[in-house]
Design an enzyme around this catalytic site. Structure first.
Site, PDB file in Angstrom:
ATOM      1  N   ASP A 166      51.677  43.641  37.161  1.00 45.05           N
ATOM      2  CA  ASP A 166      51.814  43.241  35.771  1.00 45.05           C
ATOM      3  C   ASP A 166      51.280  44.313  34.820  1.00 45.05           C
ATOM      4  O   ASP A 166      51.829  44.543  33.746  1.00 45.05           O
ATOM      5  CB  ASP A 166      51.038  41.925  35.572  1.00 45.05           C
ATOM      6  CG  ASP A 166      51.223  41.333  34.198  1.00 45.05           C
ATOM      7  OD1 ASP A 166      52.278  41.566  33.586  1.00 45.05           O
ATOM      8  OD2 ASP A 166      50.307  40.636  33.725  1.00 45.05           O
ATOM      9  N   ARG A 207      45.244  36.149  17.660  1.00 44.30           N
ATOM     10  CA  ARG A 207      46.459  35.504  18.163  1.00 44.30           C
ATOM     11  C   ARG A 207      47.230  34.881  16.988  1.00 44.30           C
ATOM     12  O   ARG A 207      47.024  33.720  16.637  1.00 44.30           O
ATOM     13  CB  ARG A 207      46.109  34.448  19.213  1.00 44.30           C
ATOM     14  CG  ARG A 207      45.496  35.040  20.483  1.00 44.30           C
ATOM     15  CD  ARG A 207      45.380  34.012  21.581  1.00 44.30           C
ATOM     16  NE  ARG A 207      46.672  33.452  21.948  1.00 44.30           N
ATOM     17  CZ  ARG A 207      47.542  34.055  22.753  1.00 44.30           C
ATOM     18  NH1 ARG A 207      47.264  35.238  23.269  1.00 44.30           N
ATOM     19  NH2 ARG A 207      48.691  33.496  23.034  1.00 44.30           N
ATOM     20  N   SER A 251      47.401  29.806  26.849  1.00 40.36           N
ATOM     21  CA  SER A 251      46.631  30.841  26.160  1.00 40.36           C
ATOM     22  C   SER A 251      45.950  30.231  24.941  1.00 40.36           C
ATOM     23  O   SER A 251      46.577  30.018  23.903  1.00 40.36           O
ATOM     24  CB  SER A 251      47.547  31.997  25.746  1.00 40.36           C
ATOM     25  OG  SER A 251      48.082  32.644  26.877  1.00 40.36           O
ATOM     26  N   CYS A 310      27.467  51.123  46.181  1.00 46.11           N
ATOM     27  CA  CYS A 310      26.974  49.938  45.461  1.00 46.11           C
ATOM     28  C   CYS A 310      26.731  48.781  46.428  1.00 46.11           C
ATOM     29  O   CYS A 310      27.565  48.493  47.298  1.00 46.11           O
ATOM     30  CB  CYS A 310      27.985  49.517  44.394  1.00 46.11           C
ATOM     31  SG  CYS A 310      27.491  48.061  43.445  1.00 46.11           S
ATOM     32  N   CYS A 363      30.740  53.281  43.209  1.00 49.51           N
ATOM     33  CA  CYS A 363      31.224  52.071  43.886  1.00 49.51           C
ATOM     34  C   CYS A 363      30.938  52.129  45.389  1.00 49.51           C
ATOM     35  O   CYS A 363      30.517  51.140  45.987  1.00 49.51           O
ATOM     36  CB  CYS A 363      32.719  51.893  43.666  1.00 49.51           C
ATOM     37  SG  CYS A 363      33.181  51.412  41.995  1.00 49.51           S
ATOM     38  N   CYS A 398      45.250  46.724  46.290  1.00 50.44           N
ATOM     39  CA  CYS A 398      46.186  45.964  45.451  1.00 50.44           C
ATOM     40  C   CYS A 398      47.544  45.862  46.153  1.00 50.44           C
ATOM     41  O   CYS A 398      47.664  46.117  47.340  1.00 50.44           O
ATOM     42  CB  CYS A 398      46.378  46.652  44.109  1.00 50.44           C
ATOM     43  SG  CYS A 398      44.909  46.855  43.124  1.00 50.44           S
TER      44      CYS A 398
END
Length: 380
Positions: A283, A138, A126, A326, A323, A267
Site C-alpha cells: 500500500d 480531515r 476513519s 537492539c 536495530c 514484508c
C-alpha cells in the site's frame, strides 16, 4: 530456496486514489499521477471478476479482501454485491473468506449498513477522534469539516450491528490528546482502535518531513499513554478494548508470529490491486519501482512469489545497526520500511525508533506478565 508464500490476503483499491475528501495528510491522493491524473478511476466488471476468481482459486483455506481507496464506497453497493457473488461462485468447499472495508463514512447510510451487516463486512471507519481533532486535517476539498459525516456513519453502523473499528491517524496535533481520543471512542462504542502514526516528506522541502507528521518523542508518549489506558480497562485479566498494535505485539510475547506486517522480519506478505488490475508490492509502495504486473495477464500467486516481491520483502530485513543490536528486535524488527525513508533527517533509521524504545521500556514488564498469565490459562 524461498518458501512459497500462500495468497491469503489482497488489498484492493477499486477507485484508485479517487476520494470525496481532501485530507491534508493523505499520501494516496497523489497516486492519481500514476494514471495521468485521471479523475474517474473505477474498477471494471472484468477486472473485479478476474481478481476475485484468482484470489478464491489460488488462495489458501482462509482469504481476506481489504477494500480501500481513495474511498471505496464511491463504487456503490451493487459493485460489492457482485464481489460477494463472485466470492461464492469461485470459492472452494470449506474455504473461508473475509471482507474489510475502510471508509471515511461520508456515503454510509442505512442501506449501506444493512448490506455490510448481512455480508459480515468488518468496517474500518476513519475517525480521528472528537471534532477538534478529526477536523484538523480531515476535510472536504471546499474546506468543509467532515466529522459530522463520520459520526453519523459510526452511529448508523453500530445501530445496525455492523462490526466497526476506529482508524485513527496520529499526527502533530492529535498526538497531544491520547486520553481524549481513547475515551471518546470507547464511550461511543468503538472499542476496537487502530492508531497509525503519520509521517510524510514535506511537499515543498524534500529535505524534511511534512509539518503534520508526528515527532518520535511525542508518539512515544502517546503510545505509553494509550497503553496505560488499555491496561487500566482490563477486567478479570483480559482487555475490554482492542488496540491493534498492542494485540499484534502480544503475539510476539507469547512466541507467535505477529499478524501485523510491520512486526514481521520481512514484508511482502500481501499485494495491492489497483482499479485497473495493476498489482503492487505494498500500500505504501504503489509506485513504478514496485509494480508487479496486471491480473489480466498474470496470476496473483505468481506475482506474490515473484523475484521482485521477494526483493521487496527483504528490504525490511536490511536493518540499520541500532536495530541489529537492539534488545527489542524480536518484538519490532525495525518497524515499517517506509518510516526509514519519509524523513531524510533520519538517515535511514526508523523515524519512530525512539518512540518504540520508550514504549518497550515502559510496557515490557507488563506485557511479559500478561504473556505469562495467558500461558497459564492455556494450561487449565
Amino acid at each position: 530456496m524461498e518458501r512459497r508464500k500462500i495468497l491469503n490476503s489482497v488489498l484492493v483499491k477499486p477507485t484508485g486514489s479517487r476520494c470525496n475528501l481532501d485530507c491534508t495528510y493523505c499520501f494516496y491522493l497523489k497516486k492519481a499521477e500514476l494514471y495521468g491524473g485521471q479523475k474517474l478511476m473505477r474498477m471494471s466488471e472484468d477486472v473485479l471478476r478476474q481478481m476475485v476468481k484468482q484470489v478464491m482459486r489460488q488462495g489458501g483455506k482462509q482469504v481476506s479482501f481489504g477494500w480501500q481507496g481513495g474511498e471505496p464506497t464511491l463504487m456503490g453497493i451493487p459493485f460489492f454485491e457482485r464481489a460477494v457473488e463472485y466470492q461464492v461462485r469461485f470459492g472452494r468447499a470449506g474455504q473461508i473468506v473475509g471482507n474489510g472495508l475502510q471508509t471515511n463514512g461520508v456515503l454510509i447510510d442505512k442501506e449501506w449498513a444493512h448490506f455490510l451487516r448481512d455480508t459480515q463486512f468488518l468496517v474500518g471507519l476513519s475517525l480521528d477522534g472528537p471534532a477538534h481533532v478529526h477536523d484538523k486535517y480531515r476535510r472536504f476539498a471546499t474546506g468543509k469539516p467532515s466529522w459530522q459525516h463520520a459520526v453519523r456513519a459510526r452511529d448508523t453502523l453500530l445501530n445496525m450491528g455492523v462490526e466497526v473499528n476506529a482508524i485513527v491517524v496520529v499526527n502533530d496535533y492529535s498526538v497531544n490528546y491520547a486520553q481524549e481520543i481513547y475515551d471518546y471512542h470507547k464511550n461511543s462504542g468503538l472499542t476496537h482502535m487502530q492508531f497509525i502514526p503519520c509521517l510524510e516528506t514535506h511537499a515543498d522541502e524534500p529535505s524534511r518531513s511534512a509539518d503534520f507528521s508526528v515527532a518520535a518523542d511525542a508518539y512515544g508518549n502517546f503510545l505509553c499513554d494509550i497503553f496505560a489506558l488499555w491496561v487500566a480497562d482490563f477486567k478479570n485479566g483480559l482487555p475490554t478494548t482492542s488496540i491493534r498494535w498492542f494485540d499484534s505485539l502480544f503475539y510476539t510475547y507469547v512466541g507467535y508470529e505477529a499478524p501485523e506486517c510491520t512486526l514481521l522480519p520481512e514484508c511482502g506478505v500481501y499485494v495491492v490491486v489497483e482499479h485497473n488490475g495493476d498489482v503492487y508490492s505494498c500500500d505504501f509502495y504503489v509506485e513504478p519501482n514496485w509494480h508487479l504486473g496486471n491480473i489480466m495477464n498474470n496470476d496473483l500467486d505468481n506475482m506474490l512469489n515473484s523475484p521482485r516481491q521477494q526483493e521487496f520483502g527483504k528490504l525490511k530485513s536490511q536493518l540499520p545497526s541500532e536495530c541489529r543490536s537492539c534488545r527489542w528486535l524480536t518484538h519490532c524488527y525495525g518497524g515499517c520500511p517506509k518510516d526509514r525513508q519519509r524523513d531524510p533527517a533520519d538517515h535511514g533509521s526508523n523515524h519512530f525508533c525512539r518512540s518504540y524504545i520508550q514504549f518497550f521500556k515502559n510496557a515490557d514488564a507488563t506485557l511479559a506478565k500478561l504473556a505469562d498469565e495467558w500461558r497459564e490459562r492455556q494450561q487449565v
